[in-house]
Write an enzyme that holds these catalytic residues in place. Sequence first.
Site: not given
Ligand code: CMP
Length: 145
Positions: A11, A87, A128, A51, A114, A117
């Site tokens: 990301k 994962r 995806e 998303y 984070n 993904h």
């Molecule tokens: P990702 O694995 O890319 O899938 C969805 C994304 O939404 C997740 O990683 C986070 O970056 C984001 N996300 C999921 N839960 C939350 C949350 N509670 N608050 C903010 N961002 C979130």
Amino acid sequence: MSLERTLSIVKPDGVEKNLIGEVVRRFEAAGLRVAGARMLHLSRRQAEGFYAVHQARPFFASLVEFMTSGPCFVMVLEGDGAILKVRDLMGATDPAKAAPGTIRKDFASSIERNVVHGSDGPDTARFETGYFFAEFELARRGGAA
Ligand code: CMP
């Protein structure tokens, strides 16, 4: 285990922190193979479509904002049990809950920022992967059809 493909994204925060190589290194060290990869700066529409499943969540607008804030590195990984392997290597979505030694524990700064993904299951992986790559752009090195 069966040969699988999964989509992973370094990301914008991970790209900004120069972590593309480190993330790919961890995936390769775990036996995964890169079948396709490219740098990409997502448009708002692309991020919203990717998303779409999270559309109704309170964090959706912020997530789209973040994912369009800079370039991403998108890749397709291939290998035995690739979906779960990626994962496991990423760790929990929230870095505060991620296990030691995982990518998110080591590098992520928040649940949103984070670093990485990974597809969460076979149907998502198919959607995806097809979202970013045509079949002819993917190398198949695993031997299975
Ligand atoms: P990702 O694995 O890319 O899938 C969805 C994304 O939404 C997740 O990683 C986070 O970056 C984001 N996300 C999921 N839960 C939350 C949350 N509670 N608050 C903010 N961002 C979130």
